[in-house]
Design a protein around this motif. Sequence first.
Motif, PDB file in Angstrom:
ATOM      1  N   MET A   1       0.854  -1.173   0.000  1.00 35.28           N
ATOM      2  CA  MET A   1       0.000   0.000   0.000  1.00 35.28           C
ATOM      3  C   MET A   1       0.892   1.226   0.000  1.00 35.28           C
ATOM      4  N   ASN A   2       0.707   2.033  -1.028  1.00 34.69           N
ATOM      5  CA  ASN A   2       1.513   3.247  -1.147  1.00 34.69           C
ATOM      6  C   ASN A   2       3.004   2.925  -1.126  1.00 34.69           C
ATOM      7  N   GLY A   3       3.383   1.790  -1.700  1.00 35.06           N
ATOM      8  CA  GLY A   3       4.784   1.406  -1.750  1.00 35.06           C
ATOM      9  C   GLY A   3       5.298   0.769  -0.475  1.00 35.06           C
ATOM     10  N   ARG A   4       4.428   0.540   0.473  1.00 37.75           N
ATOM     11  CA  ARG A   4       4.822  -0.026   1.764  1.00 37.75           C
ATOM     12  C   ARG A   4       4.341  -1.466   1.837  1.00 37.75           C
ATOM     13  N   THR A   5       5.211  -2.358   2.286  1.00 39.76           N
ATOM     14  CA  THR A   5       4.845  -3.765   2.436  1.00 39.76           C
ATOM     15  C   THR A   5       3.975  -3.926   3.675  1.00 39.76           C
ATOM     16  N   VAL A   6       2.784  -4.498   3.482  1.00 38.69           N
ATOM     17  CA  VAL A   6       1.890  -4.712   4.615  1.00 38.69           C
ATOM     18  C   VAL A   6       1.659  -6.194   4.869  1.00 38.69           C
ATOM     19  N   LYS A   7       2.050  -7.030   3.895  1.00 44.82           N
ATOM     20  CA  LYS A   7       1.871  -8.462   4.048  1.00 44.82           C
ATOM     21  C   LYS A   7       3.046  -9.168   3.387  1.00 44.82           C
ATOM     22  N   HIS A   8       3.572 -10.193   4.065  1.00 44.16           N
ATOM     23  CA  HIS A   8       4.677 -10.976   3.526  1.00 44.16           C
ATOM     24  C   HIS A   8       4.475 -12.425   3.947  1.00 44.16           C
ATOM     25  N   ASN A   9       4.572 -13.338   2.974  1.00 44.72           N
ATOM     26  CA  ASN A   9       4.360 -14.768   3.253  1.00 44.72           C
ATOM     27  C   ASN A   9       3.034 -15.009   3.973  1.00 44.72           C
ATOM     28  N   HIS A  10       1.988 -14.352   3.491  1.00 48.24           N
ATOM     29  CA  HIS A  10       0.625 -14.521   4.014  1.00 48.24           C
ATOM     30  C   HIS A  10       0.462 -14.024   5.446  1.00 48.24           C
ATOM     31  N   ARG A  11       1.349 -13.180   5.898  1.00 51.50           N
ATOM     32  CA  ARG A  11       1.251 -12.622   7.257  1.00 51.50           C
ATOM     33  C   ARG A  11       1.353 -11.105   7.193  1.00 51.50           C
ATOM     34  N   LEU A  12       0.579 -10.436   8.066  1.00 54.29           N
ATOM     35  CA  LEU A  12       0.643  -8.984   8.136  1.00 54.29           C
ATOM     36  C   LEU A  12       1.989  -8.556   8.716  1.00 54.29           C
ATOM     37  N   VAL A  13       2.527  -7.484   8.175  1.00 55.94           N
ATOM     38  CA  VAL A  13       3.821  -6.968   8.612  1.00 55.94           C
ATOM     39  C   VAL A  13       3.586  -5.679   9.402  1.00 55.94           C
ATOM     40  N   GLY A  14       4.233  -5.537  10.535  1.00 52.92           N
ATOM     41  CA  GLY A  14       4.157  -4.308  11.317  1.00 52.92           C
ATOM     42  C   GLY A  14       2.859  -4.126  12.065  1.00 52.92           C
TER      43      GLY A  14
END
Length: 73
Positions: free
Chosen positions: A1-14
């Motif tokens: 979203m807006n160039g920001r990673t919010v999900k990686h390997n099916h998991r939410l990030v941050g």
Amino acid sequence: MNGRTVKHNHRLVGVDLDALRNKVSATVEHLQSTLGKDTWAQGMNPDIPETKILDNPYMYTEYSSAATHGQQL
């Protein structure tokens, strides 16, 4: 979203899911104590009113009625 990673390997990030769960639990407990458990339970399972089934205007059929379209055929 807006160039920001919010999900990686099916998991939410941050996102602190435990903190979110705790906030939701606290909110539910507050509402149950404020509203009462009976009112809370009724709100979670409301009575569904009878509805009138309307013709779907987006279907290519000849099925329509004055009752659902406000017109006379």
